[in-house]
Design a protein around this motif. Structure first.
Motif, mmCIF file in Angstrom:
data_model
loop_
_atom_site.group_PDB
_atom_site.id
_atom_site.type_symbol
_atom_site.label_atom_id
_atom_site.label_comp_id
_atom_site.label_asym_id
_atom_site.label_seq_id
_atom_site.Cartn_x
_atom_site.Cartn_y
_atom_site.Cartn_z
ATOM 1 N N ARG A 108 0.832 -1.202 0.000
ATOM 2 C CA ARG A 108 0.000 0.000 0.000
ATOM 3 C C ARG A 108 0.869 1.256 0.000
ATOM 4 N NH1 ARG A 108 -1.769 3.511 3.517
ATOM 5 N NH2 ARG A 108 -0.859 2.400 5.254
ATOM 6 N N VAL A 145 -3.941 -0.888 -10.258
ATOM 7 C CA VAL A 145 -3.410 -1.757 -9.208
ATOM 8 C C VAL A 145 -4.160 -3.081 -9.296
ATOM 9 C CG1 VAL A 145 -3.026 -2.056 -6.738
ATOM 10 C CG2 VAL A 145 -2.907 0.240 -7.754
ATOM 11 N N ALA A 159 -7.131 -1.079 0.611
ATOM 12 C CA ALA A 159 -7.350 -0.269 -0.587
ATOM 13 C C ALA A 159 -8.156 1.002 -0.349
ATOM 14 C CB ALA A 159 -8.051 -1.118 -1.641
ATOM 15 N N LEU A 201 -6.847 4.321 -1.654
ATOM 16 C CA LEU A 201 -6.716 4.480 -3.099
ATOM 17 C C LEU A 201 -8.018 4.872 -3.789
ATOM 18 C CD1 LEU A 201 -4.523 1.352 -3.842
ATOM 19 C CD2 LEU A 201 -3.771 3.690 -3.430
ATOM 20 N N SER A 202 -9.136 4.569 -3.170
ATOM 21 C CA SER A 202 -10.421 4.767 -3.837
ATOM 22 C C SER A 202 -10.717 6.236 -4.158
ATOM 23 C CB SER A 202 -11.554 4.169 -3.008
ATOM 24 O OG SER A 202 -11.587 4.785 -1.734
ATOM 25 N N LEU A 261 -8.504 0.217 -9.299
ATOM 26 C CA LEU A 261 -8.178 -0.959 -8.511
ATOM 27 C C LEU A 261 -8.886 -2.178 -9.091
ATOM 28 C CD1 LEU A 261 -6.629 -1.613 -5.840
ATOM 29 C CD2 LEU A 261 -8.836 -1.461 -4.705
ATOM 30 N N SER A 278 -9.735 -5.899 -8.250
ATOM 31 C CA SER A 278 -9.792 -6.735 -7.050
ATOM 32 C C SER A 278 -9.157 -8.101 -7.270
ATOM 33 C CB SER A 278 -11.238 -6.902 -6.600
ATOM 34 O OG SER A 278 -11.898 -7.797 -7.482
#
Length: 198
Positions: free
Chosen positions: A35, A56, A73, A76-77, A84, A86
């Protein structure tokens, strides 16, 4: 995406490092937490001032892990340039690699696979392939920024040259078949094409 750099980050699964025999020969260096590595990559890309998208791709093996071992995460959102994927995403990692300008890893084997596929691969932590000369090994923030700046300039230069070559090729093919008015030909590669009609 034509004017944006596509940078893909593949966090590793701790199992990859855990499987290394003789850890005294492979001391952990660089970024230990994925992260933080992603946030530092993001920060460097922003400071360079070039348009980019950062994807990512979370390691699929994280689905089998306890929630404490999963990638955090939430931070990052809120970053608009970050996408992202998943752990359960059906996106093929090799498809993502082949469309990326730069791939970054913290030891995931996709780092060496990316290099083998001809994509610029930056390693941010310890990996068994770090001494093969296929990846750019970066273990601190200043080197990361310098490397990303260099790669972004190099990649943009290559894209510009490729675009110019494509235009020259189309003109050259049109002239070589006798008339600039003939415009229907198929360019397979920069060095391979064939005429398909007027």
């Amino acid at each position: 995406r034509p004017n944006k750099l596509l940078v893909s980050f593949f966090p590793s699964c701790m199992d990859e490092y855990a499987l290394i025999q003789n850890k005294e020969d492979w001391p952990r260096r660089g970024w230990g937490e994925d992260r933080l590595a992603v946030l530092d990559v993001y920060s460097c890309l922003k400071s360079i001032g070039i348009p980019f998208n950062l994807v990512v791709r979370l390691h699929p093996n994280l689905l089998t892990k306890h929630v404490d071992e999963r990638f955090e995460a939430n931070t990052l959102s809120s970053l608009k340039e970050v996408k992202l994927l998943s752990e359960s995403s059906q996106m093929c990692s090799y498809h993502l690699v082949s469309n990326s300008d730069i791939v970054l890893t913290t030891g995931s084997t996709i780092g060496i696979e990316s290099a083998d596929l001809g994509v610029k691969s930056v390693l941010l932590s310890t990996a068994t392939y770090e001494d093969l000369g296929a990846t750019l090994n970066v273990y601190n923030m200043s080197k990361l920024k310098e490397t990303l700046r260099y790669l972004s300039v190099e990649i943009n230069r290559q894209k510009e040259n490729s675009s110019v070559k494509s235009q020259h090729l189309k003109f050259g093919i049109a002239n070589s078949i006798g008339s600039a008015k003939r415009k229907y030909f198929n360019v397979v590669r920069h060095d391979l094409s064939y005429f398909v009609g007027d």
